[in-house]
Design an enzyme around this catalytic site. Structure first.
Site: not given
Length: 536
Positions: A120, A276, A283, A286, A292
């Protein structure tokens, strides 16, 4: 713009034509299949909510209470669909990354949390493709917190060199030492205590470690999640504002899956990174497209060809009860039909990096014992590029007669008397850090025919070229050295690996040039015996 079908029932006074004939989605009777816990989350007990966590949840409730429902998740069925669809997609499409494999296969909680922590920190402001190699080498060298805690800062900087944002590596080691020396070698188990006890661990990093390594049901918000949530809920206001930031964290907490929190968080980030995306979202692939709001607006316009006449006011889709919506884009930034879903999120205004100037010199001893050596000095232990090594340098104006004299004095403070006339200006290097655009004026000085300098003050060292390329130096210094190499005989400008020019690689001369060359070239015999006699 007219209001789409998905607006909340209490705000259906302004019905758009695109609502007519649209198939109504039935969500309330949907059954949720129990998720299978993964190795990271399934074996962990539930965590009691800390006071800070309860305060954040209360804050999120208060934030949502004052906003238009259009931008929120008020239907529990929608939340269930979001989780289920996103996790199913993630199970099929997730990338095979070394930190995911290590976390999933590690049974020791502290080692698992450490593996997540390292990834991270490295992934902040850095692309996945770049991090993979650094992460692999880091974990091979320091597989545990104890290994990292016992390393020197020089070693950490050396491995981190080229990854950028160098304070991250230093803080990571500081955190490892605190865990080993003050916390008994055990990582804090909740997002709240991780953020409270470990240096350099902010809200996002703490949430990622707690959810992925320890199974705590806490949401996370990074740049990818911001983009996903702003599009899914059509949030057009500045995402860096306090109100929007609080709402995004509240939505992330609302959506996190209580059984697979780490996977849900990673899935949201994965969606933003691979589907995205900022400029070219896919799209059609997705998994949460049906929820959305940005996509619904695009489809409404596409299907019915709705276009507002020039000069007509735009109708806010969220239809707030009073005043302008705090989450919609401001009137000064109207919807752009050519951009589609990339109208969200709104790009926050960035301050241009401040410009700074420096003069630096590659000082080399070509005749040093053991081969040519170059001088490096260590930067201060705090500030930009803290603790890294660099060529001697001075702060300088963009141009000025004092630049050369100041640099020469700096060089002499490290290496003693130097032949000033040999100091040559070679060019410049421009390198942009996160907030600084730094222009280096590059000089070179070769100490040929002089007694080699063998003694240097603390904070300086003479390195071979091979040692330089593996030392803890910044990318900017490597750019400076390439300029120096490009000015030296027998080197290729711009790259230390560029091969020497050979006859076969040179551009073939024109016929006219060949004729002139043959006229002026002396006759050289080509048979073997003649060559031998000539050589003798």
């Amino acid at each position: 713009m007219k209001k789409p079908r998905t607006a909340m029932k209490s705000h259906q006074k302004k019905r758009a034509p695109c609502q007519e004939g649209r198939e109504k989605r039935v969500l309330c009777g949907r059954q949720v299949k129990p998720s299978t816990p993964n190795a990271c989350a399934g074996t962990m007990p539930e965590f009691p909510a800390a006071p800070a966590d309860l305060a954040r949840r209360k804050e999120g409730v208060l934030v949502q209470a004052s906003l238009s429902p259009y931008h929120l998740f008020r239907d529990t069925a929608d939340i269930i669909v979001f989780r289920e669809n996103l996790l199913s997609w993630y199970d099929r499409e997730k990338r095979d990354l070394p930190w995911r494999r290590r976390a999933e296969g590690e049974v020791d909680l502290d080692r698992r949390a450490y593996a997540v922590w390292v990834s991270e920190v490295m992934l902040q402001q850095t692309q996945v493709a770049t991090v993979i190699d650094y992460y692999t080498r880091w974990m091979q060298k320091w597989p545990t917190l104890q290994d990292l805690a016992s390393a020197s800062l020089e070693e950490v900087n050396q491995l981190w060199a080229g990854l950028g944002y160098y304070s991250r590596g230093r803080r990571l080691q500081e955190g490892a030492r605190k865990v080993v020396e003050e916390l008994g070698g055990h990582m804090p188990r909740t997002a709240e205590t991780l953020q409270q006890l470990l240096p350099g661990v902010g809200r996002y990093t703490a949430g990622a470690i707690a959810s992925i390594a320890f199974g705590q049901a806490t949401g996370v918000v990074d740049g990818n999640v911001v983009r996903v949530l702003c599009r899914v809920r059509a949030i057009g206001a500045d995402p860096s504002s306090t109100l929007v930031s609080q709402l995004l964290w509240s939505l992330a907490q609302q959506l996190v899956d209580p059984v697979r929190p780490g996977d849900l968080n990673q899935a949201a980030m994965e969606l933003g990174a691979t589907v995205c995306t900022p400029q070219h979202p896919r799209c059609s692939q997705c998994p949460v497209q049906s929820l959305c709001r940005a996509h619904q607006r695009v489809e409404c316009e596409r299907l019915l060809g709705l276009r507002s006449p020039p000069g007509s006011p735009d109708v806010e889709e969220c239809a707030p009860d009073t005043g302008p919506c705090q989450l919609c884009a401001p009137p000064t930034e109207p919807w752009d039909p050519t951009r589609g879903v990339t109208n969200f999120p709104r790009k926050a205004g960035r301050r241009p990096p401040r410009e700074e100037y420096s003069a630096t010199c590659v000082l080399e001893q070509p005749g040093a014992l053991g081969g040519p050596r170059i001088l490096l000095v260590q930067r201060p232990s705090s500030g930009l590029l803290a603790g890294l090594w660099q060529f001697p340098a001075v702060t300088a104006e963009p141009s000025g007669p004092q630049q050369r004299e100041a640099l020469l004095r700096e060089l002499q403070s490290w290496a003693g008397p130097l032949p000033a006339p040999r100091l040559r200006h070679l060019g410049q290097v421009v390198h942009t850090f996160s907030h600084i655009k730094l222009t280096y004026q590059v000089y070179g000085l070769a100490l040929e025919g002089q007694t080699p300098v063998t003694v240097v003050p603390p904070g300086a060292r003479w390195l071979t070229r091979e040692e330089f390329h593996t030392a803890a130096v910044s990318t900017a210094m490597k750019k400076v050295f390439r300029v120096y190499e490009g000015q030296q005989p027998g080197t290729c400008k711009g790259s230390k690996r560029c091969p020497m020019s050979t006859p076969s690689s040179r551009k073939k001369p024109s016929p006219g040039q060949q004729l002139l060359d043959s006229f002026f070239r002396p006759h050289i015999p080509t048979d073997a015996s003649s060559l031998n006699s000539t050589a003798q």
